[in-house]
Write an enzyme that holds these catalytic residues in place. Structure first.
Site, PDB file in Angstrom:
ATOM      1  N   TYR A  28      -2.142  -0.906  10.077  1.00 42.35           N
ATOM      2  CA  TYR A  28      -2.273  -1.218   8.648  1.00 42.35           C
ATOM      3  C   TYR A  28      -0.994  -0.816   7.912  1.00 42.35           C
ATOM      4  CZ  TYR A  28      -3.877  -1.077   3.804  1.00 42.35           C
ATOM      5  OH  TYR A  28      -3.988  -1.270   2.445  1.00 42.35           O
ATOM      6  N   SER A  79       0.856  -1.195   0.000  1.00 39.85           N
ATOM      7  CA  SER A  79       0.000   0.000   0.000  1.00 39.85           C
ATOM      8  C   SER A  79       0.885   1.237   0.000  1.00 39.85           C
ATOM      9  CB  SER A  79      -0.865  -0.019   1.259  1.00 39.85           C
ATOM     10  OG  SER A  79      -1.367   1.275   1.507  1.00 39.85           O
TER      11      SER A  79
HETATM   12  N1  LIG Z   1      -8.201  -0.141  -2.702  1.00 36.22           N
HETATM   13  C1  LIG Z   1      -7.214   0.633  -2.285  1.00 36.22           C
HETATM   14  O1  LIG Z   1      -7.296   1.864  -2.347  1.00 36.22           O
HETATM   15  C2  LIG Z   1      -5.961   0.004  -1.743  1.00 36.22           C
HETATM   16  C3  LIG Z   1      -4.920   0.851  -1.380  1.00 36.22           C
HETATM   17  C4  LIG Z   1      -3.768   0.310  -0.879  1.00 36.22           C
HETATM   18  C5  LIG Z   1      -3.639  -1.057  -0.757  1.00 36.22           C
HETATM   19  N2  LIG Z   1      -4.658  -1.873  -1.104  1.00 36.22           N
HETATM   20  C6  LIG Z   1      -4.468  -3.331  -0.940  1.00 36.22           C
HETATM   21  O2  LIG Z   1      -4.994  -4.013  -2.052  1.00 36.22           O
HETATM   22  C7  LIG Z   1      -5.387  -5.321  -1.661  1.00 36.22           C
HETATM   23  C8  LIG Z   1      -6.753  -5.630  -2.247  1.00 36.22           C
HETATM   24  O3  LIG Z   1      -7.715  -4.794  -1.677  1.00 36.22           O
HETATM   25  P1  LIG Z   1      -8.925  -4.153  -2.491  1.00 36.22           P
HETATM   26  O4  LIG Z   1      -8.758  -2.708  -2.419  1.00 36.22           O
HETATM   27  O5  LIG Z   1      -9.064  -4.800  -3.798  1.00 36.22           O
HETATM   28  O6  LIG Z   1     -10.136  -4.474  -1.519  1.00 36.22           O
HETATM   29  P2  LIG Z   1     -11.261  -5.614  -1.546  1.00 36.22           P
HETATM   30  O7  LIG Z   1     -12.052  -5.558  -2.792  1.00 36.22           O
HETATM   31  O8  LIG Z   1     -11.989  -5.493  -0.251  1.00 36.22           O
HETATM   32  O9  LIG Z   1     -10.386  -6.940  -1.577  1.00 36.22           O
HETATM   33  C9  LIG Z   1      -9.842  -7.538  -0.451  1.00 36.22           C
HETATM   34  C10 LIG Z   1      -9.903  -9.016  -0.697  1.00 36.22           C
HETATM   35  O10 LIG Z   1      -9.291  -9.686   0.403  1.00 36.22           O
HETATM   36  C11 LIG Z   1     -10.186 -10.710   0.833  1.00 36.22           C
HETATM   37  N3  LIG Z   1     -10.049 -11.040   2.221  1.00 36.22           N
HETATM   38  C12 LIG Z   1     -10.254 -10.229   3.283  1.00 36.22           C
HETATM   39  N4  LIG Z   1     -10.071 -10.922   4.412  1.00 36.22           N
HETATM   40  C13 LIG Z   1      -9.764 -12.203   4.051  1.00 36.22           C
HETATM   41  C14 LIG Z   1      -9.480 -13.384   4.763  1.00 36.22           C
HETATM   42  N5  LIG Z   1      -9.463 -13.404   6.104  1.00 36.22           N
HETATM   43  N6  LIG Z   1      -9.227 -14.518   4.073  1.00 36.22           N
HETATM   44  C15 LIG Z   1      -9.256 -14.518   2.725  1.00 36.22           C
HETATM   45  N7  LIG Z   1      -9.510 -13.428   1.982  1.00 36.22           N
HETATM   46  C16 LIG Z   1      -9.761 -12.278   2.650  1.00 36.22           C
HETATM   47  C17 LIG Z   1     -11.557 -10.110   0.575  1.00 36.22           C
HETATM   48  O11 LIG Z   1     -12.532 -11.145   0.591  1.00 36.22           O
HETATM   49  P3  LIG Z   1     -13.942 -10.951   1.364  1.00 36.22           P
HETATM   50  O12 LIG Z   1     -14.870 -10.453   0.301  1.00 36.22           O
HETATM   51  O13 LIG Z   1     -14.245 -12.328   1.841  1.00 36.22           O
HETATM   52  O14 LIG Z   1     -13.726  -9.980   2.473  1.00 36.22           O
HETATM   53  C18 LIG Z   1     -11.356  -9.489  -0.789  1.00 36.22           C
HETATM   54  O15 LIG Z   1     -11.462 -10.438  -1.797  1.00 36.22           O
HETATM   55  C19 LIG Z   1      -5.329  -5.346  -0.147  1.00 36.22           C
HETATM   56  O16 LIG Z   1      -4.161  -6.020   0.261  1.00 36.22           O
HETATM   57  C20 LIG Z   1      -5.234  -3.889   0.242  1.00 36.22           C
HETATM   58  O17 LIG Z   1      -4.544  -3.685   1.453  1.00 36.22           O
HETATM   59  C21 LIG Z   1      -5.821  -1.374  -1.596  1.00 36.22           C
END
Ligand SMILES: NC(=O)c1ccc[n+]([C@@H]2O[C@H](COP(=O)([O-])OP(=O)(O)OC[C@H]3O[C@@H](n4cnc5c(N)ncnc54)[C@H](OP(=O)(O)O)[C@@H]3O)[C@@H](O)[C@H]2O)c1
Length: 328
Positions: A211, A197
Site C-alpha cells: 500500500y 497517503s
Molecule cells: N481514510 C484515510 O485515513 C486515508 C488515509 C490515507 C489515504 N487515503 C486514500 O484516500 C482515498 C479515498 O479513501 P477513503 O478513505 O475515502 O475510503 P473509502 O470511503 O473506502 O473510499 C474508497 C473509494 O474507492 C472506491 N473503490 C475501491 N475499489 C474500487 C475499484 N476497484 N473500482 C472503483 N472504485 C473503487 C470505493 O468504492 P466501493 O464502495 O465500491 O469499494 C470507494 O468509493 C484512497 O485512495 C485512500 O488510499 C485514505
C-alpha cells in the site's frame, strides 16, 4: 581539565577557530531562518490563504471512488462551487444516491460512470474514456484506492488482492490521467488531483508495504507530471491524508487527528492549483512534520512494534469470533 580549557581558548583565538565560529553562526542563522519560514508558511497556507475557484480549470470535475469517504465529499465540494460532476465507482446504487443529492442540493449536472477501476484492460479504459470524451473535464480527482484489510506480512496477503491494489492505486490512476490529458492540453487548462497517503511520506510502513509503495508511486508520478504539464497550463497535484473517517481507514469518529471527510475535502479545496505536494489538513501536516523530525531508524523500529501489535490484535479478535461461532 584546565589544560583542555586552555587549548580551547587558544583555538578560539586562532584564525581557524574564528573562521569555524563564523561558519557555525551562519549555519545556526540558516537553521533559525528555515524554522521560522516553515512555521510562517504553515500558518499562511493552512489558515490565512484563500481558496482558488476550481471553475477556472473547466466545467466538469471527475471524481473516482465518489460513493463514499473523501471522494464523495470532494464531489460535493465541486458541486457546491457550481461545477458539473462525474461520479465514478463500482456501486451504481450508491453513486446514484450521491448524484441525486448533488443535483437537488446544488442544481448541477451529475453523470454516473459505473466502472471497476482495478480492471485496467483496454476495453474497460476505452469505455470510461468514451464517457468523458465530449466533456470539458477541468479537474480529475484520482481518489479511488484500496489498502490491506489489516496490517499483515506480505506473504499472508492474498496475491490477487495485492495485484488488484497495484492496478487500482497505480495503473488505473496513471491511465485515467493519460486519458484526460489530450483534452486538458488542447484547452490549455486543467488539474489532476491525485490522492496519495501519509504512509508514503513515512520512512517505512512495515506490514502495509505494498500500500505504502503504491502511494509512493502516486507521489513520484504526480510531481514529475506537474513539471511535465506546466508548459500546457495544466497542473498535477497530490494530497496525502493521514487519518480520515472512512470505510478504508475503519475510523468511525472524527477527532483532532482524524479528519471528517467533509472537513478534509474542504481543506483540500484551498490547495487547488497551489503547491504540487499538499497536506491540506493542519493536524496531518503537523503529524508528518513530527514524523520527519524523528531519526528514521528510531521511527522505523517504533512503527514496526506498533504494526506488529495491530496485527496481533487483529488475529486475536478473529480467533475470538471463530470461537464464539463454534459455541453457537
Ligand atoms: N481514510 C484515510 O485515513 C486515508 C488515509 C490515507 C489515504 N487515503 C486514500 O484516500 C482515498 C479515498 O479513501 P477513503 O478513505 O475515502 O475510503 P473509502 O470511503 O473506502 O473510499 C474508497 C473509494 O474507492 C472506491 N473503490 C475501491 N475499489 C474500487 C475499484 N476497484 N473500482 C472503483 N472504485 C473503487 C470505493 O468504492 P466501493 O464502495 O465500491 O469499494 C470507494 O468509493 C484512497 O485512495 C485512500 O488510499 C485514505
Amino acid at each position: 581539565m584546565a589544560c583542555l580549557c586552555a587549548m580551547l581558548e587558544a583555538f578560539k583565538r586562532s584564525p581557524e577557530g574564528s573562521a569555524l565560529a563564523s561558519i557555525g553562526l551562519f549555519l545556526l542563522a540558516l537553521c533559525i531562518f528555515k524554522f521560522v519560514h516553515t512555521c510562517a508558511m504553515f500558518v499562511y497556507t493552512q489558515f490565512v490563504r484563500g481558496g482558488a475557484n476550481p471553475r477556472k480549470f473547466g466545467e466538469w470535475a471527475v471524481v473516482t471512488g465518489a460513493n463514499s469517504g473523501i471522494g464523495e465529499s470532494m464531489a460535493r465540494q465541486f458541486a457546491k462551487k457550481k461545477m458539473n460532476v462525474v461520479l465514478m465507482g463500482r456501486s451504481e446504487a450508491a453513486l446514484e444516491e450521491v448524484a441525486k443529492s448533488l443535483r437537488s442540493s446544488y442544481g448541477v449536472e451529475v453523470n454516473v460512470v459505473v466502472a471497476d477501476l482495478s480492471d485496467v484492460s483496454a476495453d474497460n479504459l476505452e469505455t470510461i474514456a468514451a464517457e468523458l470524451e465530449d466533456l470539458d473535464v477541468g479537474v480529475l480527482v484520482n481518489n479511488a484506492g484500496m489498502s490491506y484489510d489489516h496490517f499483515d506480512d506480505l506473504e499472508a496477503v492474498d496475491a490477487d488482492r495485492l495485484a488488484q491494489l497495484v492496478q487500482l492505486n497505480c495503473t488505473s490512476l496513471m491511465l485515467l490521467t493519460r486519458a484526460v490529458l489530450p483534452g486538458m492540453k488542447s484547452r490549455r487548462r486543467g488539474l489532476v488531483l491525485n490522492v496519495s497517503s501519509g504512509s508514503a511520506d513515512m520512512p517505512s510502513c512495515p506490514l502495509l508495504s505494498v500500500y505504502a509503495a503504491s502511494k509512493r508511486f502516486v507521489d513520484s508520478f504526480s510531481v514529475s507530471m506537474d513539471y511535465e504539464l506546466r508548459t500546457f497550463n495544466v497542473r498535477c497535484q497530490v494530497v496525502a491524508p493521514m487519518y480520515v473517517v472512512s470505510k478504508l481507514s475503519k475510523f468511525r469518529r472524527a477527532s483532532l487527528f482524524v479528519a471528517h471527510p467533509d472537513a478534509y475535502a474542504a481543506a483540500t479545496m484551498r490547495f487547488l492549483g497551489r503547491e504540487t505536494v499538499c497536506w491540506p489538513f493542519w493536524t496531518h501536516a503537523l503529524m508528518l512534520g513530527a514524523i520527519k523530525a524523528v531519526p528514521a531508524c528510531i521511527f522505523n523500529n517504533r512503527y514496526l512494534v506498533y504494526a506488529r501489535g495491530m496485527q496481533r490484535a487483529f488475529y486475536k479478535r478473529q480467533k475470538r469470533v471463530q470461537l464464539a461461532k463454534k459455541d453457537e
